[in-house]
Structures are given as C-alpha cells and as structure tokens.
Design a protein around this motif. Structure first.
Motif, mmCIF file in Angstrom:
data_model
loop_
_atom_site.group_PDB
_atom_site.id
_atom_site.type_symbol
_atom_site.label_atom_id
_atom_site.label_comp_id
_atom_site.label_asym_id
_atom_site.label_seq_id
_atom_site.Cartn_x
_atom_site.Cartn_y
_atom_site.Cartn_z
ATOM 1 N N MET A 33 -36.069 -8.724 48.269
ATOM 2 C CA MET A 33 -37.380 -8.799 47.846
ATOM 3 C C MET A 33 -37.959 -10.181 48.283
ATOM 4 S SD MET A 33 -38.365 -6.029 46.274
ATOM 5 C CE MET A 33 -39.601 -6.567 44.920
ATOM 6 N N ARG A 34 -37.198 -11.205 48.400
ATOM 7 C CA ARG A 34 -37.549 -12.583 48.742
ATOM 8 C C ARG A 34 -38.301 -12.343 50.153
ATOM 9 N NH1 ARG A 34 -33.523 -14.690 45.646
ATOM 10 N NH2 ARG A 34 -32.007 -14.572 47.352
ATOM 11 N N LYS A 35 -37.422 -11.568 50.972
ATOM 12 C CA LYS A 35 -37.859 -11.574 52.384
ATOM 13 C C LYS A 35 -38.972 -10.750 52.600
ATOM 14 C CE LYS A 35 -33.461 -12.001 54.501
ATOM 15 N NZ LYS A 35 -32.327 -11.209 55.335
ATOM 16 N N ALA A 36 -39.227 -9.750 51.635
ATOM 17 C CA ALA A 36 -40.278 -8.603 51.874
ATOM 18 C C ALA A 36 -41.715 -9.243 51.315
ATOM 19 C CB ALA A 36 -40.088 -7.479 50.838
ATOM 20 N N GLN A 37 -41.498 -10.363 50.532
ATOM 21 C CA GLN A 37 -42.768 -11.104 50.201
ATOM 22 C C GLN A 37 -43.725 -10.037 49.253
ATOM 23 O OE1 GLN A 37 -44.053 -13.372 53.196
ATOM 24 N NE2 GLN A 37 -42.114 -14.795 52.885
ATOM 25 N N ASN A 44 -40.914 -1.081 49.018
ATOM 26 C CA ASN A 44 -40.329 -0.121 48.698
ATOM 27 C C ASN A 44 -38.909 0.304 49.513
ATOM 28 O OD1 ASN A 44 -40.805 2.592 47.569
ATOM 29 N ND2 ASN A 44 -41.247 3.397 49.801
ATOM 30 N N THR A 45 -38.685 -0.283 50.616
ATOM 31 C CA THR A 45 -37.445 -0.161 51.245
ATOM 32 C C THR A 45 -36.356 -0.928 50.465
ATOM 33 O OG1 THR A 45 -38.468 -0.159 53.547
ATOM 34 C CG2 THR A 45 -36.228 -0.619 53.365
ATOM 35 N N CYS A 46 -36.608 -2.128 50.123
ATOM 36 C CA CYS A 46 -35.713 -2.838 49.119
ATOM 37 C C CYS A 46 -35.386 -2.073 47.644
ATOM 38 C CB CYS A 46 -36.396 -4.218 48.343
ATOM 39 S SG CYS A 46 -36.588 -5.269 49.907
ATOM 40 N N GLN A 47 -36.419 -1.389 47.095
ATOM 41 C CA GLN A 47 -36.268 -0.548 46.014
ATOM 42 C C GLN A 47 -35.399 0.584 46.097
ATOM 43 O OE1 GLN A 47 -40.443 -0.435 44.538
ATOM 44 N NE2 GLN A 47 -40.104 -2.210 43.232
ATOM 45 N N ILE A 48 -35.700 1.072 47.152
ATOM 46 C CA ILE A 48 -34.979 2.542 47.503
ATOM 47 C C ILE A 48 -33.345 2.050 47.710
ATOM 48 C CG2 ILE A 48 -34.533 4.165 49.223
ATOM 49 C CD1 ILE A 48 -37.651 4.294 49.564
ATOM 50 N N LYS A 49 -33.183 1.084 48.344
ATOM 51 C CA LYS A 49 -31.837 0.447 48.778
ATOM 52 C C LYS A 49 -31.141 0.228 47.326
ATOM 53 C CE LYS A 49 -32.145 -1.261 53.319
ATOM 54 N NZ LYS A 49 -31.886 -2.382 54.280
ATOM 55 N N GLU A 50 -32.046 -0.447 46.292
ATOM 56 C CA GLU A 50 -31.534 -0.919 45.079
ATOM 57 C C GLU A 50 -31.300 0.210 44.098
ATOM 58 O OE1 GLU A 50 -30.110 -3.676 42.079
ATOM 59 O OE2 GLU A 50 -30.387 -3.437 44.338
ATOM 60 N N LEU A 103 -42.492 7.062 47.083
ATOM 61 C CA LEU A 103 -43.283 6.015 47.135
ATOM 62 C C LEU A 103 -42.843 4.803 46.219
ATOM 63 C CD1 LEU A 103 -46.458 8.508 46.285
ATOM 64 C CD2 LEU A 103 -45.562 7.940 48.625
ATOM 65 N N ILE A 104 -43.779 3.919 46.463
ATOM 66 C CA ILE A 104 -43.624 2.657 45.683
ATOM 67 C C ILE A 104 -43.256 2.687 44.360
ATOM 68 C CG2 ILE A 104 -45.654 1.437 45.522
ATOM 69 C CD1 ILE A 104 -44.196 -1.199 46.338
ATOM 70 N N SER A 105 -44.119 3.513 43.689
ATOM 71 C CA SER A 105 -44.100 3.716 42.271
ATOM 72 C C SER A 105 -43.001 4.470 41.600
ATOM 73 C CB SER A 105 -45.339 4.531 41.687
ATOM 74 O OG SER A 105 -45.578 5.747 42.403
ATOM 75 N N ASN A 106 -42.661 5.484 42.602
ATOM 76 C CA ASN A 106 -41.304 6.378 42.378
ATOM 77 C C ASN A 106 -40.188 5.359 42.356
ATOM 78 O OD1 ASN A 106 -42.728 8.457 44.539
ATOM 79 N ND2 ASN A 106 -42.773 8.948 42.407
ATOM 80 N N SER A 107 -39.907 4.537 43.300
ATOM 81 C CA SER A 107 -38.863 3.764 43.587
ATOM 82 C C SER A 107 -38.828 2.736 42.507
ATOM 83 C CB SER A 107 -38.548 3.033 45.106
ATOM 84 O OG SER A 107 -39.846 2.378 45.085
#
Length: 131
Positions: A33-37, A44-50, A103-107
């Motif tokens: 998340m720090r890298k994604a800024q 969304n990619t970070c959230q899916i991995k988490e 989507l970002i809201s789903n993740s």
C-alpha cells in the motif's frame, strides 16, 4: 548480570508471543500500500493479495478450530462458517467472483471482513488454549 539476562528473556518471550499471535494486516500488505500511494489499480492489486492471504489464514484457523472442537460441535462450527462466508460474499458483492475480478470496493470490503473474522477466530483459539 541477572537483570540483563531477565530483560533479554522477557524481550525474547514477547517476540515469540507476537509471532504466534499475529492479528491484522500482513507486513506485505502495508508495504504494498505504501508503494501504491494513490493509484487505484495498484491499491486494488494490494487488496486482492491481502484478501487471499487473509482468506488462507482464515481457512487454516478453521482447520485448527475444528481439530480442537468436540466432535458433537464440529458440524455447528462448519455451518456457522458457511453462513459467515455467505454474508461476507453478499455484503461485498463477491458471490461467484474470483478474486482477480474484484473491483476496489469488493476487495476493500472482502479484506476488512475476512481479516476481522480471522482475527476473531485467532483470539478465540488463543483464549481457548489459555484455559
């Protein structure tokens, strides 16, 4: 000398207890998340991995819970987990979706709900083992 040895042992014990009782987000998620800024596709990619990591953690905790639960109560634990999964999937609109389709809201929703549930399961197991 004894004081330093005692302090060292206390620090070591504290470190072991933190490793054995890890609640919340993974360290990888925080770094991601720090890298994604503020780039939503990277968030969304970070959230899916988490979500995948927390879901895996939840499944592992369920297996441990079932192993430590009386045979007469295992069906109830399994049923309760299935009901919770349905509620999460409905609340986060992820029913019949693969994580890569979120989507970002789903993740975001799925990460929060799954992590909270896994945390609760971990606390229950910890408290059960303390008895």
């Amino acid at each position: 000398m004894k004081k330093r040895l005692t302090q060292g042992l206390l620090i070591a014990c504290a470190g072991w207890s933190v490793n054995a009782f890890a609640l919340g987000y993974t360290g990888d998620f925080e770094a991601c998340m720090r890298k994604a800024q503020s780039q939503s596709n990277l968030i969304n990619t970070c959230q899916i991995k988490e979500y995948k990591a927390q879901n895996k953690r939840m499944k592992k905790l369920l297996k441990i819970t079932l192993k430590t639960t009386a045979d007469s109560e295992q069906a109830l634990v399994t049923q309760s987990q299935e009901v919770w999964l349905q509620r999460r999937d409905n609340a986060c609109n992820i029913k019949n979706k693969k994580a890569k389709e979120f989507l970002i809201s789903n993740s975001s929703c799925a990460v929060q709900m799954t992590m909270s549930h896994a945390d609760m399961m971990e606390v229950r197991l910890h408290n059960k083992n303390m008895k």
